[in-house]
Scaffold this motif. Structure first.
Motif, PDB file in Angstrom:
ATOM      1  N   PHE A   1      -2.754  22.304 -11.395  1.00 33.07           N
ATOM      2  CA  PHE A   1      -1.693  22.727 -10.653  1.00 33.07           C
ATOM      3  C   PHE A   1      -0.501  22.485 -11.364  1.00 33.07           C
ATOM      4  N   ASP A   2      -0.394  21.232 -11.706  1.00 30.57           N
ATOM      5  CA  ASP A   2       0.622  20.692 -12.486  1.00 30.57           C
ATOM      6  C   ASP A   2       0.494  20.118 -13.903  1.00 30.57           C
ATOM      7  N   PRO A   3      -0.033  21.003 -14.743  1.00 28.60           N
ATOM      8  CA  PRO A   3      -0.587  20.840 -16.020  1.00 28.60           C
ATOM      9  C   PRO A   3       0.047  19.836 -16.900  1.00 28.60           C
ATOM     10  N   PRO A   4      -0.834  18.896 -17.471  1.00 26.61           N
ATOM     11  CA  PRO A   4      -0.562  18.008 -18.576  1.00 26.61           C
ATOM     12  C   PRO A   4      -0.108  18.960 -19.759  1.00 26.61           C
ATOM     13  N   ASN A   5       0.309  18.286 -20.851  1.00 28.46           N
ATOM     14  CA  ASN A   5       0.392  19.163 -22.125  1.00 28.46           C
ATOM     15  C   ASN A   5      -0.600  18.844 -23.213  1.00 28.46           C
ATOM     16  N   PHE A   6      -1.446  18.088 -22.859  1.00 29.00           N
ATOM     17  CA  PHE A   6      -2.689  18.021 -23.627  1.00 29.00           C
ATOM     18  C   PHE A   6      -4.049  17.898 -22.631  1.00 29.00           C
ATOM     19  N   LEU A   7      -4.697  18.896 -22.848  1.00 27.40           N
ATOM     20  CA  LEU A   7      -6.074  19.113 -22.062  1.00 27.40           C
ATOM     21  C   LEU A   7      -7.236  18.873 -22.844  1.00 27.40           C
ATOM     22  N   VAL A   8      -7.934  17.988 -22.489  1.00 31.52           N
ATOM     23  CA  VAL A   8      -9.300  17.433 -23.202  1.00 31.52           C
ATOM     24  C   VAL A   8     -10.405  18.032 -22.032  1.00 31.52           C
ATOM     25  N   LEU A   9     -11.045  19.015 -22.528  1.00 32.16           N
ATOM     26  CA  LEU A   9     -12.091  19.634 -21.481  1.00 32.16           C
ATOM     27  C   LEU A   9     -13.496  19.380 -22.039  1.00 32.16           C
ATOM     28  N   ASP A  10     -14.451  18.940 -21.067  1.00 31.12           N
ATOM     29  CA  ASP A  10     -15.651  18.826 -21.649  1.00 31.12           C
ATOM     30  C   ASP A  10     -16.512  19.529 -20.826  1.00 31.12           C
ATOM     31  N   GLU A  11     -17.130  20.952 -21.261  1.00 32.59           N
ATOM     32  CA  GLU A  11     -17.850  21.764 -20.417  1.00 32.59           C
ATOM     33  C   GLU A  11     -16.945  22.421 -19.137  1.00 32.59           C
ATOM     34  N   PRO A  12     -15.859  22.750 -19.268  1.00 32.68           N
ATOM     35  CA  PRO A  12     -15.219  23.038 -18.027  1.00 32.68           C
ATOM     36  C   PRO A  12     -15.714  24.472 -17.159  1.00 32.68           C
ATOM     37  N   THR A  13     -16.316  25.084 -17.900  1.00 32.77           N
ATOM     38  CA  THR A  13     -16.926  26.318 -17.283  1.00 32.77           C
ATOM     39  C   THR A  13     -18.425  26.190 -16.695  1.00 32.77           C
ATOM     40  N   ASN A  14     -18.945  25.020 -16.921  1.00 36.27           N
ATOM     41  CA  ASN A  14     -20.430  25.043 -16.458  1.00 36.27           C
ATOM     42  C   ASN A  14     -20.681  25.519 -14.781  1.00 36.27           C
ATOM     43  N   HIS A  15     -19.764  25.299 -14.140  1.00 36.13           N
ATOM     44  CA  HIS A  15     -19.882  25.719 -12.797  1.00 36.13           C
ATOM     45  C   HIS A  15     -19.112  26.667 -12.053  1.00 36.13           C
TER      46      HIS A  15
ATOM     47  N   VAL B   1      -8.581   3.583 -35.300  1.00 32.41           N
ATOM     48  CA  VAL B   1      -7.508   3.668 -34.430  1.00 32.41           C
ATOM     49  C   VAL B   1      -7.230   5.002 -33.823  1.00 32.41           C
ATOM     50  N   VAL B   2      -6.872   5.307 -32.573  1.00 24.40           N
ATOM     51  CA  VAL B   2      -7.011   6.421 -31.639  1.00 24.40           C
ATOM     52  C   VAL B   2      -5.346   6.306 -31.321  1.00 24.40           C
ATOM     53  N   SER B   3      -4.376   7.366 -31.886  1.00 22.50           N
ATOM     54  CA  SER B   3      -3.205   7.145 -31.288  1.00 22.50           C
ATOM     55  C   SER B   3      -2.713   8.347 -30.669  1.00 22.50           C
ATOM     56  N   ILE B   4      -1.957   8.149 -29.396  1.00 20.54           N
ATOM     57  CA  ILE B   4      -1.521   9.613 -29.025  1.00 20.54           C
ATOM     58  C   ILE B   4       0.016   9.604 -29.032  1.00 20.54           C
ATOM     59  N   GLY B   5       0.516  10.837 -29.259  1.00 23.38           N
ATOM     60  CA  GLY B   5       1.857  11.217 -29.717  1.00 23.38           C
ATOM     61  C   GLY B   5       2.852  10.611 -28.596  1.00 23.38           C
ATOM     62  N   PRO B   6       4.149  10.764 -28.718  1.00 24.07           N
ATOM     63  CA  PRO B   6       5.203  10.522 -27.558  1.00 24.07           C
ATOM     64  C   PRO B   6       5.312  11.883 -26.881  1.00 24.07           C
ATOM     65  N   SER B   7       5.568  11.595 -25.471  1.00 25.94           N
ATOM     66  CA  SER B   7       5.571  12.666 -24.587  1.00 25.94           C
ATOM     67  C   SER B   7       4.404  13.405 -24.355  1.00 25.94           C
ATOM     68  N   VAL B   8       3.186  12.842 -24.412  1.00 28.54           N
ATOM     69  CA  VAL B   8       1.899  13.478 -24.469  1.00 28.54           C
ATOM     70  C   VAL B   8       1.253  12.923 -22.949  1.00 28.54           C
ATOM     71  N   LYS B   9       1.068  14.030 -22.298  1.00 31.15           N
ATOM     72  CA  LYS B   9       0.471  13.708 -20.850  1.00 31.15           C
ATOM     73  C   LYS B   9      -1.034  14.186 -20.964  1.00 31.15           C
ATOM     74  N   LYS B  10      -1.924  13.605 -21.018  1.00 32.78           N
ATOM     75  CA  LYS B  10      -3.257  14.263 -21.026  1.00 32.78           C
ATOM     76  C   LYS B  10      -3.739  14.364 -19.589  1.00 32.78           C
ATOM     77  N   GLY B  11      -4.759  15.444 -19.701  1.00 31.34           N
ATOM     78  CA  GLY B  11      -5.543  15.769 -18.570  1.00 31.34           C
ATOM     79  C   GLY B  11      -7.037  15.783 -19.133  1.00 31.34           C
ATOM     80  N   TYR B  12      -7.883  15.008 -18.573  1.00 28.61           N
ATOM     81  CA  TYR B  12      -9.365  14.894 -19.128  1.00 28.61           C
ATOM     82  C   TYR B  12     -10.261  15.363 -17.788  1.00 28.61           C
ATOM     83  N   PHE B  13     -11.016  16.523 -18.443  1.00 35.27           N
ATOM     84  CA  PHE B  13     -12.163  16.734 -17.333  1.00 35.27           C
ATOM     85  C   PHE B  13     -13.453  16.665 -18.181  1.00 35.27           C
TER      86      PHE B  13
END
Length: 554
Positions: free
Chosen positions: A472-486, A394-406
Motif C-alpha cells: 500500500f505504501d511501497p518501499p523502494n526495494f522489494l525482496v519477495l520469496d514466492e509472492p504468487t504462491n497463494h 559483508v552485506v551492505s544496503i545503500g542510502p535511502s533504501v527502504k526494504k520490504g521483505y515478503f
C-alpha cells in the motif's frame, strides 16, 4: 484418492457428464442448471473466481458431495484419481510406500516385505528366522508377479520428477513439510494413472523444475484430465479446452487459457455491441410511442409497435467479472547502489551454500533468482533482507533504501486477534476507508472476509494480507520469496500490472513463468558450477540458455 465405479462397462457417451446441476451452499448459489462433459483423453482447465464452486464440482464428480438437483454420471468402469489440497495425515511410512499405496494390492505386499525385512534384522526374533525367510520368499514372489519392482521404479521416477532426493523418498513421510506431503499425494495420483484425473491446484507448492516436469507428464498422459491452476503458463501448455464457472453456469471454450481469455473478451465485446444496438432501437421505438400515443391518427401504428416491442427477446448486457485495479503509490527514490554483497560465505551444517559470493542490486534493477532446491535462493533473499547473517563477508544496503521483505514466515507476525480490516487500519491510520476497502478487494478480501480475525485465515489469505500491508505504501526495494504462491489468476494479474509500474528495485524468487517474464530485467542463476548473472529478463534468459530452469540443462 482413487474412485472406481464397479458396474459393468461400458455405454457410449462422455466419460463424465454433469446434467442440469443445481447446487447451493448456505445462501450462496453455486450452480443453476449447469451442464458439462469430460470426454475420453481430453485435457480441460476449470476456471472461475474464488468461491465459484470449482472444488465443489470436483467433489460432486467423485461422490463426496451431491447436487441439489440434476445428475452427475460417470461412465461404468472408469477409474478416477482426485488430488485436492486436503491431503490428510501421512506418517509411519516412506514417501515411496505412500505413493505406491494408491496402486492397489501391490502396495500391501510392499509393506509386508518392509515389515519382514525389519523382522529379519531384529536379533530378538532370530528364533523365527526360518519362518520369516519362507514368508519373505512368498511375499517377494507375489510382489514380482504384481509388477511391484517396476512399480517401485516408476514411483521413484515420479518422486524424482517432483524434486525428491533419494533420502527423502526413503525417509518417514511424516517428517516432511505440508508442501512436500502435497507432492507425495500428487505423485500417488500420477503413479496410479487412472482413466481420468481431477487435479485441484496441482501447481501449488512446486518449484520451477518440478512444475515443468509435471507439465510434460500431463501432456504425455493419455487419460482425461480436469484441473484448476493459478499458473496461466502451466494451464496454457497442458489444456486444450476451458470450462468456465460464471454466475452458476458452465460454459465451454475450445483452446487453452490464452485462447479462452481472447474468446471471452471478444464474446463480451460482441454482446455489448448487440446490447447497445438493441437499446438504441428500443429507445427510438419508445420515443415514437410516447410522441404519438395520444394521436388517434397514429393509434394503429402505436399499437403495432407496442406489440412488436413486447415480442422482442431482450439482449442481456454481458456479465462482466469484477476486477479491481489499484494504483499503488510511487516508491521514494533510492540511491544507485541498493544492495551489495561482498565475499559472502554461508553454510548450514556441512552443506555449503556460498563460499565467496559477490553480487550487487542497483536502482530499478529487477533480479529474479533461479536455482534448484537447495541452491540457496531463499538464503540469498534472507541475507539481503537481514533475516540471516553471513558466516563471512559483508552485506551492505545503500542510502535511502527502504526494504520490504515478503516470505512465508512474515505471516506469523500478524496479530491473530485483529480482523483483516483492522490490520490495514492499524498500519495505515491516515488512509480513507474507501482506499482501504479497495486495497482489501485487490487482494481478495471483500464483504464479510474483511471482518475475519487473522487467526482463522488460511495460509493463502494470510499471504495476501501481508502482501497488501507491504504494497500500500511501497518501499523502494522489494525482496519477495514466492509472492504468487497463494494468489488466484485475477489477483496475480493485478499484482503484475501494479509491479510493472513500480520504479524501485526488486529481488525475487518465483516458480510462475508468467510473473518471471513480466517483471524481471535481470536473472541470477545459482548452479553447482557457480553463480551466473544475465542481463535481460527471464524471456531473454530462456532464449540464451535454451532451458526454462537451471535444473533442466541437457
Amino acid at each position: 484418492m482413487a474412485y472406481a465405479p464397479t458396474d459393468d462397462p461400458e455405454p457410449e457417451g462422455p466419460m463424465i457428464h454433469l446434467d442440469n446441476i443445481a447446487k447451493q451452499n448456505g445462501h450462496q448459489i453455486l450452480f443453476t442448471g449447469a451442464s458439462a462433459a469430460l470426454l475420453k483423453g481430453e485435457k480441460v482447465g476449470l476456471v472461475g473466481p474464488n468461491g465459484a464452486g470449482k472444488s465443489t464440482l470436483f467433489r460432486m464428480i467423485v461422490g463426496e458431495d451431491q447436487p441439489d438437483e440434476g445428475q452427475v454420471s460417470v461412465e461404468r468402469g472408469v477409474t478416477i484419481g482426485y488430488f485436492s489440497q486436503d491431503v490428510g495425515e501421512m506418517a509411519g511410512r516412506s514417501a515411496v510406500m505412500e505413493v505406491m499405496d494408491g496402486a492397489g494390492p501391490v502396495s500391501a505386499v510392499a509393506e509386508e516385505l518392509t515389515e519382514l525385512e525389519a523382522a529379519m534384522a531384529d536379533p530378538d526374533r532370530a528364533g523365527e528366522m526360518d519362518d520369516l525367510i519362507e514368508r519373505y520368499g512368498l511375499a517377494q514372489s507375489r510382489f514380482e508377479q504384481l509388477g511391484g519392482y517396476a512399480l517401485e521404479g516408476r514411483a521413484r521416477e515420479v518422486l524424482a520428477g517432483l524434486s525428491f532426493s533419494q533420502e527423502m523418498m526413503d525417509g518417514d513421510v511424516g517428517a516432511l513439510s505440508g508442501g512436500w506431503k502435497m507432492r507425495v499425494a500428487l505423485a500417488r495420483i500420477l503413479l496410479m494413472s487412472p482413466d481420468a484425473m481431477l487435479l485441484d491446484e496441482p501447481s501449488n507448492h512446486l518449484d520451477l523444475e518440478s512444475l515443468i516436469w509435471l507439465e510434460q507428464f500431463l501432456r504425455a498422459y493419455d487419460g482425461a484430465l480436469l484441473m484448476t491452476s493459478h499458473d496461466r503458463e502451466f494451464m496454457d501448455r497442458v489444456v486444450t479446452r476451458i470450462i468456465e464457472i460464471d454466475s452458476g453456469e458452465l460454459t465451454s471454450y475450445s483452446g487453452n487459457y490464452e485462447f479462452y481469455t481472447r474468446q471471452r473478451g471478444l464474446a463480451e465485446s460482441q454482446q455489448q455491441a448487440q446490447y447497445e444496438r438493441q437499446q438504441a432501437m428500443l429507445a427510438k421505438e419508445q420515443r415514437f410511442i410516447e410522441r404519438f400515443k395520444a394521436r388517434a391518427s397514429h393509434a394503429a401504428q402505436v399499437q403495432s409497435r407496442v406489440k412488436t416491442l413486447e415480442k422482442i427477446e431482450r439482449v442481456a448486457p454481458p456479465k462482466r467479472r469484477q476486477s479491481i485495479a489499484f494504483e499503488f503509490k510511487q516508491a521514494p527514490r533510492s540511491g544507485e547502489d541498493v544492495a551489495t554483497l561482498k565475499g559472502i560465505a554461508k553454510r548450514y551444517g556441512n552443506h555449503v551454500i556460498y563460499e565467496a559470493l559477490d553480487f550487487q542490486v542497483r536502482r530499478r534493477e529487477r533480479w529474479c533468482v533461479l536455482g534448484v532446491n537447495g541452491a540457496g535462493k531463499s538464503t540469498l533473499l534472507k541475507l539481503v533482507a537481514g533475516a540471516t547473517e553471513p558466516d563471512a563477508g559483508v552485506v551492505s544496503i545503500g542510502p535511502s533504501v527502504k526494504k520490504g521483505y515478503f516470505a512465508q514466515h512474515a505471516m506469523d507476525l500478524l496479530d491473530g486477534d485483529r480482523t483483516v480490516f483492522q490490520s490495514l487500519e492499524d498500519e495505515f491510520p491516515q488512509a480513507g476507508l474507501g482506499q482501504l476497502r479497495t486495497l482489501a478487494g485487490c487482494f481478495g478480501f471483500s464483504g464479510d472476509d474483511t471482518e475475519k480475525r487473522c487467526r482463522v485465515l488460511s495460509g493463502g489469505e494470510k499471504a495476501r494480507l501481508v502482501m497488501a500491508l507491504m504494497l500500500f505504501d511501497p518501499p523502494n526495494f522489494l525482496v519477495l520469496d514466492e509472492p504468487t504462491n497463494h494468489l488466484d489468476l485475477a489477483t496475480k494479474e493485478m499484482l503484475i500490472a501494479a509491479l510493472s509500474r513500480y520504479e524501485g528495485a526488486m529481488l525475487f524468487v518465483s516458480h510462475d513463468r508468467h510473473f518471471l517474464a513480466a517483471l524481471s530485467n535481470r536473472v541470477l542463476e545459482l548452479t553447482p558450477d557457480g553463480v551466473h548473472a544475465y542481463g535481460g529478463g527471464y524471456t531473454e534468459y530462456v532464449e540464451r540458455t535454451g532451458h526454462e530452469a537451471p535444473g533442466l540443462r541437457s
